[in-house]
Write a protein that holds these residues in place. Sequence first.
Motif, PDB file in Angstrom:
ATOM      1  N   UNK A 156      26.620  26.418  -1.873  1.00  0.00           N
ATOM      2  CA  UNK A 156      27.205  26.459  -3.218  1.00  0.00           C
ATOM      3  C   UNK A 156      27.520  25.052  -3.740  1.00  0.00           C
ATOM      4  N   UNK A 157      28.193  24.256  -2.878  1.00  0.00           N
ATOM      5  CA  UNK A 157      28.536  22.890  -3.306  1.00  0.00           C
ATOM      6  C   UNK A 157      27.273  22.059  -3.513  1.00  0.00           C
ATOM      7  N   UNK A 158      26.298  22.270  -2.635  1.00  0.00           N
ATOM      8  CA  UNK A 158      25.024  21.551  -2.771  1.00  0.00           C
ATOM      9  C   UNK A 158      24.368  21.852  -4.100  1.00  0.00           C
ATOM     10  N   UNK A 159      24.371  23.140  -4.475  1.00  0.00           N
ATOM     11  CA  UNK A 159      23.718  23.515  -5.729  1.00  0.00           C
ATOM     12  C   UNK A 159      24.492  22.958  -6.922  1.00  0.00           C
ATOM     13  N   UNK A 160      25.817  22.951  -6.824  1.00  0.00           N
ATOM     14  CA  UNK A 160      26.634  22.401  -7.917  1.00  0.00           C
ATOM     15  C   UNK A 160      26.396  20.904  -8.065  1.00  0.00           C
ATOM     16  N   UNK A 161      26.358  20.210  -6.915  1.00  0.00           N
ATOM     17  CA  UNK A 161      26.140  18.758  -6.956  1.00  0.00           C
ATOM     18  C   UNK A 161      24.763  18.458  -7.541  1.00  0.00           C
ATOM     19  N   UNK A 162      23.768  19.212  -7.096  1.00  0.00           N
ATOM     20  CA  UNK A 162      22.406  18.989  -7.592  1.00  0.00           C
ATOM     21  C   UNK A 162      22.327  19.262  -9.083  1.00  0.00           C
ATOM     22  N   UNK A 163      23.015  20.304  -9.529  1.00  0.00           N
ATOM     23  CA  UNK A 163      23.046  20.643 -10.953  1.00  0.00           C
ATOM     24  C   UNK A 163      23.623  19.483 -11.751  1.00  0.00           C
ATOM     25  N   UNK A 164      24.760  18.970 -11.271  1.00  0.00           N
ATOM     26  CA  UNK A 164      25.406  17.859 -11.959  1.00  0.00           C
ATOM     27  C   UNK A 164      24.577  16.588 -11.936  1.00  0.00           C
ATOM     28  N   UNK A 188      34.868  22.970   7.818  1.00  0.00           N
ATOM     29  CA  UNK A 188      34.864  21.917   6.788  1.00  0.00           C
ATOM     30  C   UNK A 188      33.908  20.790   7.177  1.00  0.00           C
ATOM     31  N   UNK A 189      33.901  20.444   8.461  1.00  0.00           N
ATOM     32  CA  UNK A 189      32.996  19.391   8.923  1.00  0.00           C
ATOM     33  C   UNK A 189      31.539  19.767   8.648  1.00  0.00           C
ATOM     34  N   UNK A 190      31.211  21.010   8.960  1.00  0.00           N
ATOM     35  CA  UNK A 190      29.825  21.451   8.730  1.00  0.00           C
ATOM     36  C   UNK A 190      29.488  21.529   7.244  1.00  0.00           C
ATOM     37  N   UNK A 191      30.466  21.915   6.423  1.00  0.00           N
ATOM     38  CA  UNK A 191      30.230  21.930   4.968  1.00  0.00           C
ATOM     39  C   UNK A 191      29.903  20.513   4.503  1.00  0.00           C
ATOM     40  N   UNK A 192      30.732  19.558   4.933  1.00  0.00           N
ATOM     41  CA  UNK A 192      30.534  18.171   4.511  1.00  0.00           C
ATOM     42  C   UNK A 192      29.168  17.667   4.965  1.00  0.00           C
ATOM     43  N   UNK A 193      28.821  18.004   6.217  1.00  0.00           N
ATOM     44  CA  UNK A 193      27.545  17.549   6.741  1.00  0.00           C
ATOM     45  C   UNK A 193      26.359  18.247   6.082  1.00  0.00           C
ATOM     46  N   UNK A 194      26.579  19.451   5.592  1.00  0.00           N
ATOM     47  CA  UNK A 194      25.480  20.231   5.016  1.00  0.00           C
ATOM     48  C   UNK A 194      25.218  19.923   3.552  1.00  0.00           C
ATOM     49  N   UNK A 195      26.241  19.433   2.843  1.00  0.00           N
ATOM     50  CA  UNK A 195      26.088  19.228   1.396  1.00  0.00           C
ATOM     51  C   UNK A 195      24.904  18.305   1.037  1.00  0.00           C
ATOM     52  N   UNK A 196      24.734  17.146   1.718  1.00  0.00           N
ATOM     53  CA  UNK A 196      23.626  16.275   1.302  1.00  0.00           C
ATOM     54  C   UNK A 196      22.257  16.959   1.328  1.00  0.00           C
ATOM     55  N   UNK A 197      21.918  17.611   2.421  1.00  0.00           N
ATOM     56  CA  UNK A 197      20.588  18.211   2.510  1.00  0.00           C
ATOM     57  C   UNK A 197      20.452  19.360   1.501  1.00  0.00           C
ATOM     58  N   UNK A 198      21.539  20.132   1.334  1.00  0.00           N
ATOM     59  CA  UNK A 198      21.496  21.209   0.343  1.00  0.00           C
ATOM     60  C   UNK A 198      21.310  20.642  -1.063  1.00  0.00           C
ATOM     61  N   UNK A 199      22.019  19.555  -1.354  1.00  0.00           N
ATOM     62  CA  UNK A 199      21.897  18.920  -2.673  1.00  0.00           C
ATOM     63  C   UNK A 199      20.462  18.487  -2.924  1.00  0.00           C
ATOM     64  N   UNK A 200      19.871  17.873  -1.908  1.00  0.00           N
ATOM     65  CA  UNK A 200      18.500  17.388  -2.050  1.00  0.00           C
ATOM     66  C   UNK A 200      17.539  18.553  -2.318  1.00  0.00           C
ATOM     67  N   UNK A 201      17.718  19.636  -1.566  1.00  0.00           N
ATOM     68  CA  UNK A 201      16.835  20.801  -1.739  1.00  0.00           C
ATOM     69  C   UNK A 201      16.994  21.396  -3.143  1.00  0.00           C
TER      70      UNK A 201
END
Lengths: 291, 389
Positions: free
Chosen positions: A97-105, A161-174
């Motif tokens: 979810x955060x990845x998609x929001x970041x990518x959207x922004x 939380x650690x995994x969320x933080x670590x996952x956001x970059x790759x999700x954002x890129x995708x």
Amino acid sequence: MSTSNDSIVERATTVPRKRIGLYAALLAMVVLYLLPLETGLFTAFKTQSAFQTTIPVLPPIGNQITADPWFQAFDRLWPALGYSVAFVVPATALSALFGSLAAYGLTITKWRGQILIMLIFVAGIFIPYQAVLVPLTRFWTSIVNIRGLLGPEGSLVALSITHIAYGIPICTLLFRGHFKGLDQSMFEAARLDGATIRTIYRRIAFPLAIPMFAVTLIYQFTNIWNDLLFALVLVRGEYEVVTMALQSFTGSMVGQYNLLMAGAFITALPTIAVYVLFGKQFAEGVSGGGA
Amino acid sequence: MAGLTIDNVTKIFEDDDGEIVAIDDVSIDVADEEFLVLVGPSGCGKSTLLRMIAGLETVTSGTITLGDQIINDVKPQYLDVAMVFQSYALYPHMSVRGNMSFGLEESTDLSDDEIDEQVTESAEMMEIADLLDRKPSELSGGQQQRVALGRAIVRDPEVFLMDEPLANLDAKLRAQMRTELQRLQEDLGVTTIYVTHDQTEAMTMGDRIAILDDGRLQQVGDPLTCYHQPANQFVAGFIGEPSMNFFAMDLTGDRLVGERFEYPLTDALSAAVEGRDAVTFGIRPEDISFGGSAGEHAFEMDVDVVEPKGDENIVHLRLADADDEFGAHVSEERSPDAFVATISGMESVEAGESIVATIPPTAVHLFDATTGEAIHNRSLDNVDVSPVE
């Protein structure tokens, strides 16, 4: 006429020969890839004595068959399975979810410095787990004393939380790749239709990103579920997650391979279930076909 | 409904290599209910100007006024304009109904029933009522185009902005939609700004056309004025198909002397060129007529290529006795002895034939050799442009 007949006859005999070669090679590869799995599965259904007296690849026969290792393994794993689900599901969903929001922004809206921010996100993908272990433990003890705040369950929250933080970059890129591939004038049309940035995400970007959500959910779920390193560093005491519980099988029970195999299969089941559940959307997302 | 005023508007894009002036000090007044066509070659800034009106691009300087409100800094979602995009920009995951109701749901407080009513009404107007429950991917290009228009109409905006909406249609459908769009605009009476690179669309659709080149406004006027009284050489060459013939000529006494031919001046032409020593000579293909005998305004020419179009023939000509110095081919850059003429499809000429072509002095345009500004436009005295009763 006769020459064409000859060639047809020739083809009728040579083509199957080639085919036979191909199928043989494919079959050999299937066997090669499935053999360890088959061996593991048979081992999990064998009694301890049968395991010691038979060849691992052969199936158990008669009184060699037992389901006991499965029950035993499940008994020992099920609390850990519960803890794993409890932290993996929110971690997976939120990183996507955060990845998609970041990518959207970073894609649909325009503002100064967004390239720099994107580069920082991308850099995040390449930080190895090992490099952050010490600062991570310091963070979750000295800076945010998570167990002090939330009690022992804090371990799972910290891990999540650690995994969320670590996952956001790759999700954002995708997600960024996905959003970039959409018709940008569609978002402009939505703005002219009176929609706010938030509404455009909710009513247009989000529904169109569902195939990409399937990709990130499967990817993140598998990654986070299978992670042992962060769990070993961050989890203390009774909230052992499933990878830790499985790892303890090898230490305590010398040579109980049937139990170990059953445990491994049980541990792997949720990831397989997720693949099956989102498989169709996953294929859509990977092939780049939106709605 | 409201008029729109574009006042000294400039748009500068900042690039790594410096600044790019996309729109250079453009002023246009669009009257209420007017259909204005912005036309120009690709890259001339016409889409940028449209996007600035829509609030999708910032305005570097100048003002854009809609009704009596300056809308330079108004965000697109608060503007009462509807835009039709070349790509249609439909929401692929929504049905046609969803696509059409989206704008009303987001920008008005109408109840679901009222929205539904308006959507149905607009869909009937666009003849897409039976497609309301389909997804855009299940529609043909022409149907998607209708949905895109329907989505704009249902909003009942103050201004329609259209960015090459017909560019993706095949020729036949495009011609049909051209007529339909004009009729629709007349019925609805909504101020419309229509961007196109197609001079046929510009000529046929607009109440007025605004011709842009390289970010600068060249001329604004009704289509026939732009055609017959072009403000400069660019407009003369851009409007009209095939393009006007141009030749660089020097003024020597009472004749214009080109590289390959000489043209004696009449009194009207002499007056226009007084005090100059060089001009650009222009003549439209349809003003060149065949037959008769060679004279001071009639030249012997060889037919190079004939392109039959049925209703008319496009004839490529070269001056007779021309040697092959300039190449006997029809190229993009016209050689100084090549003419293009259009004649009726019933007249037959064949390649290789020798003919006499007359260039009537009343149809001649003259432009400044350096600035391209029109110094003399054709006379319309003996042309009947009175309305058909």
